[in-house]
Design a protein around this motif. Structure first.
Motif, PDB file in Angstrom:
ATOM      1  N   ARG A  80       0.826  -1.214   0.000  1.00 55.36           N
ATOM      2  CA  ARG A  80       0.000   0.000   0.000  1.00 55.36           C
ATOM      3  C   ARG A  80       0.855   1.257   0.000  1.00 55.36           C
ATOM      4  O   ARG A  80       0.554   2.228  -0.710  1.00 55.36           O
ATOM      5  CB  ARG A  80      -0.929   0.009   1.222  1.00 55.36           C
ATOM      6  CG  ARG A  80      -2.064  -0.978   1.147  1.00 55.36           C
ATOM      7  CD  ARG A  80      -3.088  -0.746   2.242  1.00 55.36           C
ATOM      8  NE  ARG A  80      -2.512  -0.617   3.566  1.00 55.36           N
ATOM      9  CZ  ARG A  80      -2.242  -1.634   4.378  1.00 55.36           C
ATOM     10  NH1 ARG A  80      -2.500  -2.865   3.994  1.00 55.36           N
ATOM     11  NH2 ARG A  80      -1.723  -1.416   5.569  1.00 55.36           N
ATOM     12  N   SER A  81       1.944   1.257   0.768  1.00 54.74           N
ATOM     13  CA  SER A  81       2.807   2.443   0.801  1.00 54.74           C
ATOM     14  C   SER A  81       3.509   2.640  -0.541  1.00 54.74           C
ATOM     15  O   SER A  81       3.664   3.771  -1.001  1.00 54.74           O
ATOM     16  CB  SER A  81       3.816   2.343   1.940  1.00 54.74           C
ATOM     17  OG  SER A  81       4.695   1.265   1.734  1.00 54.74           O
ATOM     18  N   GLU A  82       3.904   1.546  -1.175  1.00 56.77           N
ATOM     19  CA  GLU A  82       4.531   1.646  -2.504  1.00 56.77           C
ATOM     20  C   GLU A  82       3.538   2.187  -3.534  1.00 56.77           C
ATOM     21  O   GLU A  82       3.883   3.025  -4.374  1.00 56.77           O
ATOM     22  CB  GLU A  82       5.049   0.275  -2.930  1.00 56.77           C
ATOM     23  CG  GLU A  82       5.703   0.254  -4.291  1.00 56.77           C
ATOM     24  CD  GLU A  82       7.071   0.904  -4.297  1.00 56.77           C
ATOM     25  OE1 GLU A  82       7.556   1.226  -5.407  1.00 56.77           O
ATOM     26  OE2 GLU A  82       7.652   1.115  -3.231  1.00 56.77           O
ATOM     27  N   THR A  87       1.641   6.684  -6.902  1.00 54.99           N
ATOM     28  CA  THR A  87       0.547   7.589  -7.270  1.00 54.99           C
ATOM     29  C   THR A  87       0.999   9.040  -7.148  1.00 54.99           C
ATOM     30  O   THR A  87       0.710   9.864  -8.024  1.00 54.99           O
ATOM     31  CB  THR A  87      -0.677   7.339  -6.377  1.00 54.99           C
ATOM     32  OG1 THR A  87      -1.084   5.973  -6.535  1.00 54.99           O
ATOM     33  CG2 THR A  87      -1.820   8.257  -6.736  1.00 54.99           C
ATOM     34  N   ARG A  88       1.703   9.359  -6.070  1.00 59.76           N
ATOM     35  CA  ARG A  88       2.232  10.724  -5.917  1.00 59.76           C
ATOM     36  C   ARG A  88       3.228  11.051  -7.015  1.00 59.76           C
ATOM     37  O   ARG A  88       3.237  12.162  -7.566  1.00 59.76           O
ATOM     38  CB  ARG A  88       2.895  10.878  -4.547  1.00 59.76           C
ATOM     39  CG  ARG A  88       1.943  11.027  -3.399  1.00 59.76           C
ATOM     40  CD  ARG A  88       2.662  11.457  -2.127  1.00 59.76           C
ATOM     41  NE  ARG A  88       3.776  10.599  -1.764  1.00 59.76           N
ATOM     42  CZ  ARG A  88       3.688   9.525  -0.985  1.00 59.76           C
ATOM     43  NH1 ARG A  88       2.526   9.167  -0.505  1.00 59.76           N
ATOM     44  NH2 ARG A  88       4.756   8.819  -0.694  1.00 59.76           N
ATOM     45  N   GLU A  89       4.065  10.091  -7.358  1.00 59.28           N
ATOM     46  CA  GLU A  89       5.067  10.304  -8.408  1.00 59.28           C
ATOM     47  C   GLU A  89       4.396  10.539  -9.762  1.00 59.28           C
ATOM     48  O   GLU A  89       4.816  11.419 -10.523  1.00 59.28           O
ATOM     49  CB  GLU A  89       5.989   9.092  -8.479  1.00 59.28           C
ATOM     50  CG  GLU A  89       7.138   9.253  -9.436  1.00 59.28           C
ATOM     51  CD  GLU A  89       8.054   8.039  -9.444  1.00 59.28           C
ATOM     52  OE1 GLU A  89       8.738   7.836 -10.460  1.00 59.28           O
ATOM     53  OE2 GLU A  89       8.084   7.303  -8.444  1.00 59.28           O
ATOM     54  N   VAL A  90       3.345   9.769 -10.059  1.00 53.84           N
ATOM     55  CA  VAL A  90       2.620   9.951 -11.325  1.00 53.84           C
ATOM     56  C   VAL A  90       1.988  11.338 -11.379  1.00 53.84           C
ATOM     57  O   VAL A  90       2.045  12.022 -12.404  1.00 53.84           O
ATOM     58  CB  VAL A  90       1.559   8.844 -11.505  1.00 53.84           C
ATOM     59  CG1 VAL A  90       0.568   9.194 -12.593  1.00 53.84           C
ATOM     60  CG2 VAL A  90       2.222   7.533 -11.813  1.00 53.84           C
ATOM     61  N   GLY A  91       1.398  11.778 -10.269  1.00 54.16           N
ATOM     62  CA  GLY A  91       0.813  13.119 -10.228  1.00 54.16           C
ATOM     63  C   GLY A  91       1.852  14.201 -10.455  1.00 54.16           C
ATOM     64  O   GLY A  91       1.614  15.168 -11.188  1.00 54.16           O
ATOM     65  N   GLN A  92       3.009  14.030  -9.835  1.00 51.67           N
ATOM     66  CA  GLN A  92       4.090  15.001 -10.012  1.00 51.67           C
ATOM     67  C   GLN A  92       4.555  15.024 -11.466  1.00 51.67           C
ATOM     68  O   GLN A  92       4.767  16.103 -12.049  1.00 51.67           O
ATOM     69  CB  GLN A  92       5.250  14.644  -9.087  1.00 51.67           C
ATOM     70  CG  GLN A  92       6.440  15.568  -9.206  1.00 51.67           C
ATOM     71  CD  GLN A  92       7.602  15.091  -8.342  1.00 51.67           C
ATOM     72  OE1 GLN A  92       7.529  14.059  -7.689  1.00 51.67           O
ATOM     73  NE2 GLN A  92       8.678  15.856  -8.362  1.00 51.67           N
ATOM     74  N   LEU A  93       4.700  13.866 -12.079  1.00 51.87           N
ATOM     75  CA  LEU A  93       5.132  13.808 -13.473  1.00 51.87           C
ATOM     76  C   LEU A  93       4.085  14.409 -14.412  1.00 51.87           C
ATOM     77  O   LEU A  93       4.438  15.086 -15.393  1.00 51.87           O
ATOM     78  CB  LEU A  93       5.443  12.365 -13.872  1.00 51.87           C
ATOM     79  CG  LEU A  93       6.693  11.764 -13.210  1.00 51.87           C
ATOM     80  CD1 LEU A  93       6.801  10.287 -13.538  1.00 51.87           C
ATOM     81  CD2 LEU A  93       7.934  12.516 -13.617  1.00 51.87           C
ATOM     82  N   LYS A  94       2.811  14.197 -14.134  1.00 53.47           N
ATOM     83  CA  LYS A  94       1.761  14.804 -14.958  1.00 53.47           C
ATOM     84  C   LYS A  94       1.812  16.327 -14.874  1.00 53.47           C
ATOM     85  O   LYS A  94       1.664  17.020 -15.881  1.00 53.47           O
ATOM     86  CB  LYS A  94       0.383  14.311 -14.527  1.00 53.47           C
ATOM     87  CG  LYS A  94       0.056  12.921 -15.016  1.00 53.47           C
ATOM     88  CD  LYS A  94      -1.355  12.529 -14.603  1.00 53.47           C
ATOM     89  CE  LYS A  94      -1.685  11.142 -15.105  1.00 53.47           C
ATOM     90  NZ  LYS A  94      -3.048  10.735 -14.724  1.00 53.47           N
ATOM     91  N   ARG A  95       2.026  16.837 -13.672  1.00 55.32           N
ATOM     92  CA  ARG A  95       2.138  18.302 -13.524  1.00 55.32           C
ATOM     93  C   ARG A  95       3.351  18.831 -14.283  1.00 55.32           C
ATOM     94  O   ARG A  95       3.301  19.888 -14.919  1.00 55.32           O
ATOM     95  CB  ARG A  95       2.217  18.674 -12.044  1.00 55.32           C
ATOM     96  CG  ARG A  95       0.909  18.544 -11.302  1.00 55.32           C
ATOM     97  CD  ARG A  95       0.994  19.126  -9.901  1.00 55.32           C
ATOM     98  NE  ARG A  95       1.980  18.477  -9.059  1.00 55.32           N
ATOM     99  CZ  ARG A  95       1.777  17.389  -8.332  1.00 55.32           C
ATOM    100  NH1 ARG A  95       0.588  16.817  -8.351  1.00 55.32           N
ATOM    101  NH2 ARG A  95       2.735  16.877  -7.590  1.00 55.32           N
ATOM    102  N   GLU A  96       4.443  18.080 -14.243  1.00 51.92           N
ATOM    103  CA  GLU A  96       5.652  18.507 -14.938  1.00 51.92           C
ATOM    104  C   GLU A  96       5.440  18.500 -16.456  1.00 51.92           C
ATOM    105  O   GLU A  96       5.868  19.423 -17.154  1.00 51.92           O
ATOM    106  CB  GLU A  96       6.806  17.586 -14.559  1.00 51.92           C
ATOM    107  CG  GLU A  96       8.146  18.027 -15.118  1.00 51.92           C
ATOM    108  CD  GLU A  96       9.284  17.136 -14.641  1.00 51.92           C
ATOM    109  OE1 GLU A  96      10.305  17.100 -15.339  1.00 51.92           O
ATOM    110  OE2 GLU A  96       9.146  16.492 -13.588  1.00 51.92           O
TER     111      GLU A  96
END
Length: 119
Positions: A80-82, A87-96
């Motif tokens: 779950r933590s992974e 999910t946070r990393e994907v959101g950050q990459l989408k914003r970038e």
């Protein structure tokens, strides 16, 4: 598929009812054997309780299921933590990516920028 699930639940319920009817005799439960309870000299440990056997069986099954759920919850914590980290990393990459597309389309016509964003 739903009817199959109901059929299985009905079969389990019927088995539990038959088990309860067949095991109505009262049994005496103790926390510790008499010798250990006497040695500990704690009156609460020497107490006994009388319950029907089917209640003892159902409580044992319930405690086992609860312990299994808790064990699995702790075991799956790393997964779950992974997943939340990814999910946070994907959101950050989408914003970038959005930021880079905005920079790329900064001086262009709005229609061409919309077409570039669609691709």
């Amino acid at each position: 598929m739903r009817y199959l699930r109901y059929l299985v639940l009905a079969a389990v319920a019927l088995c539990l009812i038959v088990l309860a009817v067949a095991n109505r005799e009262e049994v005496m439960l103790r926390i510790l054997p008499e010798t250990l309870a006497d040695a500990a000299q704690v009156p609460a440990l020497a107490s006994t309780i009388q319950l029907p056997l089917f209640i003892v069986i159902f409580v044992g099954i319930g405690i086992g299921v609860l312990l299994g759920f808790v064990w699995e919850w702790f075991r799956e914590h790393k997964h779950r933590s992974e997943a939340s980290r990814k999910t946070r990393e994907v959101g950050q990459l989408k914003r970038e990516v959005k930021k880079l597309k905005d920079q790329k389309n900064e001086g262009k016509d709005e229609v061409l920028a919309l077409l570039d964003d669609a691709v």
